[in-house]
Design a protein around this motif. Structure first.
Motif, mmCIF file in Angstrom:
data_model
loop_
_atom_site.group_PDB
_atom_site.id
_atom_site.type_symbol
_atom_site.label_atom_id
_atom_site.label_comp_id
_atom_site.label_asym_id
_atom_site.label_seq_id
_atom_site.Cartn_x
_atom_site.Cartn_y
_atom_site.Cartn_z
ATOM 1 N N ARG A 1 -31.247 31.679 27.946
ATOM 2 C CA ARG A 1 -31.856 32.121 26.687
ATOM 3 C C ARG A 1 -33.008 31.201 26.288
ATOM 4 N N THR A 2 -32.818 29.900 26.503
ATOM 5 C CA THR A 2 -33.841 28.933 26.114
ATOM 6 C C THR A 2 -35.088 29.063 26.978
ATOM 7 N N THR A 3 -34.917 29.421 28.263
ATOM 8 C CA THR A 3 -36.076 29.620 29.126
ATOM 9 C C THR A 3 -36.988 30.701 28.560
ATOM 10 N N LYS A 4 -36.392 31.796 28.121
ATOM 11 C CA LYS A 4 -37.195 32.880 27.543
ATOM 12 C C LYS A 4 -37.937 32.407 26.301
ATOM 13 N N ALA A 5 -37.237 31.691 25.415
ATOM 14 C CA ALA A 5 -37.859 31.221 24.183
ATOM 15 C C ALA A 5 -38.961 30.213 24.476
ATOM 16 N N ALA A 6 -38.701 29.259 25.374
ATOM 17 C CA ALA A 6 -39.675 28.215 25.675
ATOM 18 C C ALA A 6 -40.903 28.795 26.367
ATOM 19 N N PHE A 7 -40.702 29.736 27.269
ATOM 20 C CA PHE A 7 -41.826 30.385 27.950
ATOM 21 C C PHE A 7 -42.728 31.084 26.936
ATOM 22 N N GLN A 8 -42.125 31.830 26.029
ATOM 23 C CA GLN A 8 -42.905 32.541 25.014
ATOM 24 C C GLN A 8 -43.590 31.573 24.059
ATOM 25 N N LEU A 9 -42.878 30.526 23.660
ATOM 26 C CA LEU A 9 -43.451 29.544 22.744
ATOM 27 C C LEU A 9 -44.610 28.796 23.397
ATOM 28 N N ALA A 10 -44.451 28.433 24.676
ATOM 29 C CA ALA A 10 -45.521 27.723 25.383
ATOM 30 C C ALA A 10 -46.778 28.579 25.453
ATOM 31 N N GLN A 11 -46.616 29.866 25.689
ATOM 32 C CA GLN A 11 -47.774 30.749 25.716
ATOM 33 C C GLN A 11 -48.449 30.804 24.347
ATOM 34 N N GLU A 12 -47.628 30.876 23.300
ATOM 35 C CA GLU A 12 -48.172 30.939 21.942
ATOM 36 C C GLU A 12 -48.890 29.647 21.564
#
Length: 346
Positions: A285-296
């Motif tokens: 779950r954290t991978t998805k959140a971190a990937f999206q946050l890093a892009q943002e």
């Protein structure tokens, strides 16, 4: 002696309840499973999550949340991050006295990118708690339950409250430090699970210690880049909740994130791996959140991006490793220099 409510009777919640009981506190352990509460009360064991560990009789289990938190001075939240909002929504309805809330869950909420303490503060009105404390660090529940030496960190906005939680937990086997960097402590504990998945994938592919050492080191750089972009102190990631937690989670078969990654590296599909685990693998779950946050945030995280592609786009792990190894050449110190420069210019 104080009444302490521990919410969540998985391996980590049960291990922390044991530490508190060793310190002489009256511990009430909440689980949403009535049969698990009965097992703990009747046998003083939690065989599914901590096999062959005898629990002190001062630990009382219940599936009644209101009875568990009644007259408690401390509430310790140790539930999966995906259940945090739901449990906090129930908790706010039964809290009558102002408490200190401590959480020991490690993750980031996809979509909102909220840290766990932010989720708690959104769900529970401020008048119901004194402060929110995070407890994190290199700490396998299995070793804590055997009373093997373990060291963790607690952090809160108010240092005095963090020190109360430090006093609540600290003993000869369980040493507790305090930190003023709430953001860094939470993000270090959450993001290391991503790199632990990667370490397991590397081992599952049959790669050696060289590859894993590189993964841990470059993974730490990614954690620091994203963490400092959210206001964390970069020095926090050189401590217990950064490199300490990263090492223990990336190198031990106790780590469910490493075990899940190991299966993925062997070619098992994600859904099958999660079914086999039988416990929450927070790193997914954290991978998805971190990937999206890093892009943002515009933060470069190639290892996290690669693991995201393995988890959610069915990328071949060997292809991802090949891509990481053939990235454009660069200077190793660029990351550290840029992180420190950005922090000094804040």
């Amino acid at each position: 002696m104080e009444k302490v409510a521990v919410l969540g009777a998985g391996s980590w919640g049960t291990a922390l309840a044991l530490v508190l009981a060793d310190n002489g506190h009256e511990v009430h352990l909440w689980t949403h499973r009535e049969n698990l509460a009965e097992e703990i009360n009747q046998t003083h064991r939690n065989e599914k999550y901590l096999k062959d560990i005898d629990l002190p009789q001062s630990i009382t289990a219940s599936h009644d949340l209101g009875a568990t938190v009644e007259n408690a001075k401390h509430v310790i939240l140790v539930v999966p991050t995906k259940a945090m909002r739901e449990v906090c929504g129930q908790l706010k309805e039964v809290l009558n006295d102002k408490v200190i809330i401590t959480h020991a869950s490690k993750g980031i909420e996809p979509g909102s990118y909220k840290r766990v303490s932010e989720v708690i503060s959104e769900e529970i009105p401020k008048e119901k708690y004194e402060d929110i404390v995070v407890l994190s660090g290199p700490s396998h529940a299995e070793e804590v339950s055997l009373r093997q030496p373990t060291t963790v960190t607690v952090s809160a906005e108010e240092l005095e409250v963090a020190e109360k939680v430090q006093d609540l937990f600290i003993n000869r086997q369980f040493r507790v430090y305090t930190s003023p960097d709430l953001v860094g402590v939470e993000l270090g504990g959450a993001l290391k699970n991503i790199i632990a998945l990667g370490a397991g994938i590397s081992d599952g592919l049959g790669y050696g210690d060289n590859a894993k050492a590189a993964l841990i080191t470059r993974g730490l750089a990614e954690i620091a880049r994203l963490g400092t972009s959210k206001g964390a102190n970069p020095l926090t990631f050189s401590g217990l909740t950064g490199i300490g937690d990263l090492i223990v989670t990336c190198t031990s078969s106790h780590s469910r994130n490493w075990r899940a990654g190991n299966k993925l590296g062997q070619g098992y599909p994600l859904e099958e791996v999660l079914d086999q685990m039988g416990m929450v693998v927070e790193g997914v779950r954290t991978t998805k959140a971190a990937f999206q946050l890093a892009q943002e945030q515009g933060v470069e995280m190639p290892i996290t991006s690669g693991i995201y592609r393995i988890l959610f786009e069915s990328a071949d792990p060997r292809d991802v490793v090949d891509e990481l190894m053939t990235r454009i050449r660069r200077h190793e110190m660029e990351d550290l220099t840029n992180i420190l420069d950005e922090k000094m210019n804040d």
